[in-house]
Design a protein around this motif. Sequence first.
Motif, mmCIF file in Angstrom:
data_model
loop_
_atom_site.group_PDB
_atom_site.id
_atom_site.type_symbol
_atom_site.label_atom_id
_atom_site.label_comp_id
_atom_site.label_asym_id
_atom_site.label_seq_id
_atom_site.Cartn_x
_atom_site.Cartn_y
_atom_site.Cartn_z
ATOM 1 N N TRP A 11 0.846 -1.175 0.000
ATOM 2 C CA TRP A 11 0.000 0.000 0.000
ATOM 3 C C TRP A 11 0.889 1.234 0.000
ATOM 4 O O TRP A 11 1.924 1.276 0.683
ATOM 5 C CB TRP A 11 -0.885 0.019 1.245
ATOM 6 N N ALA A 12 0.459 2.266 -0.740
ATOM 7 C CA ALA A 12 1.195 3.523 -0.766
ATOM 8 C C ALA A 12 0.202 4.668 -0.835
ATOM 9 O O ALA A 12 -0.899 4.530 -1.384
ATOM 10 C CB ALA A 12 2.147 3.582 -1.950
ATOM 11 N N GLN A 13 0.615 5.777 -0.282
ATOM 12 C CA GLN A 13 -0.194 6.985 -0.403
ATOM 13 C C GLN A 13 -0.061 7.587 -1.781
ATOM 14 O O GLN A 13 0.957 7.377 -2.463
ATOM 15 C CB GLN A 13 0.248 8.019 0.635
ATOM 16 N N VAL A 14 -1.050 8.339 -2.187
ATOM 17 C CA VAL A 14 -0.946 9.093 -3.430
ATOM 18 C C VAL A 14 0.294 9.995 -3.335
ATOM 19 O O VAL A 14 0.494 10.672 -2.331
ATOM 20 C CB VAL A 14 -2.206 9.938 -3.669
ATOM 21 N N GLY A 15 1.106 9.935 -4.383
ATOM 22 C CA GLY A 15 2.345 10.689 -4.385
ATOM 23 C C GLY A 15 3.529 9.924 -3.836
ATOM 24 O O GLY A 15 4.666 10.399 -3.895
ATOM 25 N N GLY A 16 3.271 8.743 -3.309
ATOM 26 C CA GLY A 16 4.336 7.939 -2.727
ATOM 27 C C GLY A 16 5.079 7.112 -3.751
ATOM 28 O O GLY A 16 4.817 7.188 -4.956
ATOM 29 N N ASN A 17 6.021 6.306 -3.254
ATOM 30 C CA ASN A 17 6.884 5.511 -4.111
ATOM 31 C C ASN A 17 6.903 4.056 -3.661
ATOM 32 O O ASN A 17 6.787 3.760 -2.470
ATOM 33 C CB ASN A 17 8.324 6.043 -4.067
ATOM 34 N N LEU A 18 7.079 3.168 -4.612
ATOM 35 C CA LEU A 18 7.305 1.754 -4.337
ATOM 36 C C LEU A 18 8.282 1.214 -5.367
ATOM 37 O O LEU A 18 8.353 1.733 -6.480
ATOM 38 C CB LEU A 18 6.002 0.947 -4.431
ATOM 39 N N PHE A 67 7.611 6.102 -13.707
ATOM 40 C CA PHE A 67 8.129 4.760 -13.448
ATOM 41 C C PHE A 67 9.462 4.583 -14.173
ATOM 42 O O PHE A 67 9.675 5.147 -15.252
ATOM 43 C CB PHE A 67 7.153 3.697 -13.948
ATOM 44 N N VAL A 68 10.321 3.774 -13.577
ATOM 45 C CA VAL A 68 11.607 3.455 -14.189
ATOM 46 C C VAL A 68 11.828 1.947 -14.112
ATOM 47 O O VAL A 68 11.797 1.373 -13.016
ATOM 48 C CB VAL A 68 12.767 4.179 -13.492
ATOM 49 N N ILE A 69 12.066 1.323 -15.253
ATOM 50 C CA ILE A 69 12.368 -0.100 -15.295
ATOM 51 C C ILE A 69 13.881 -0.273 -15.411
ATOM 52 O O ILE A 69 14.550 0.492 -16.111
ATOM 53 C CB ILE A 69 11.642 -0.799 -16.470
ATOM 54 N N LEU A 85 3.045 7.862 -7.190
ATOM 55 C CA LEU A 85 1.960 6.933 -7.449
ATOM 56 C C LEU A 85 0.600 7.625 -7.385
ATOM 57 O O LEU A 85 0.372 8.532 -6.570
ATOM 58 C CB LEU A 85 2.013 5.785 -6.447
ATOM 59 N N GLN A 86 -0.283 7.182 -8.250
ATOM 60 C CA GLN A 86 -1.641 7.717 -8.325
ATOM 61 C C GLN A 86 -2.647 6.588 -8.061
ATOM 62 O O GLN A 86 -2.324 5.408 -8.190
ATOM 63 C CB GLN A 86 -1.890 8.343 -9.681
ATOM 64 N N ARG A 87 -3.870 6.953 -7.741
ATOM 65 C CA ARG A 87 -4.885 5.949 -7.449
ATOM 66 C C ARG A 87 -5.057 4.983 -8.612
ATOM 67 O O ARG A 87 -5.251 3.774 -8.410
ATOM 68 C CB ARG A 87 -6.214 6.623 -7.143
ATOM 69 N N GLU A 88 -4.957 5.512 -9.813
ATOM 70 C CA GLU A 88 -5.171 4.656 -10.986
ATOM 71 C C GLU A 88 -4.039 3.656 -11.205
ATOM 72 O O GLU A 88 -4.138 2.800 -12.080
ATOM 73 C CB GLU A 88 -5.375 5.507 -12.243
ATOM 74 N N THR A 123 -1.557 -1.098 -4.016
ATOM 75 C CA THR A 123 -2.734 -0.301 -3.688
ATOM 76 C C THR A 123 -2.298 1.112 -3.381
ATOM 77 O O THR A 123 -1.398 1.338 -2.567
ATOM 78 C CB THR A 123 -3.469 -0.871 -2.469
ATOM 79 N N VAL A 124 -2.923 2.072 -4.042
ATOM 80 C CA VAL A 124 -2.595 3.477 -3.831
ATOM 81 C C VAL A 124 -3.861 4.213 -3.385
ATOM 82 O O VAL A 124 -4.889 4.145 -4.057
ATOM 83 C CB VAL A 124 -2.040 4.126 -5.106
#
Length: 126
Positions: A11-18, A67-69, A85-88, A123-124
């Motif tokens: 899980w991440a907040q909107v604007g967060g990173n994973l 995103f960066v691969i 990260l965004q909700r979508e 999940t964002v």
Amino acid sequence: QVPLVESGGDWAQVGGNLTLSCVTSTYAVNNYCMAWFRQSPHRAREGVASIDTDGLTSYADSVKGRFVISKDNVKNTLYLQMNNLQREDTDMYYCAADYRPGGPCTADSVPSLAYWGQGTHVTVSE
């Protein structure tokens, strides 16, 4: 089936990173087209990003700039750094691979790759 094991979904907040990781113990990632796609009951399979044997990357417009691969040929591991990260972006993310010495290995071609793992869920939300 090429064993591909994803991890890092959370899980991440909107604007967060994973950062997602994908380890394969069977084939060298530097010999395969490697990629990430996302899919859920609410969304058809969407190629997110790809990286070919020369390290050339390709991204879906929806994630370009966020995103960066990347891959580590020594560790035989594929990564997806997900920023802002965004909700979508909420979805199940899958690592995919295919042997395509002549291409294509682009984000658009990802849905047709032959092998993929079990997925890791992102999940964002606010």
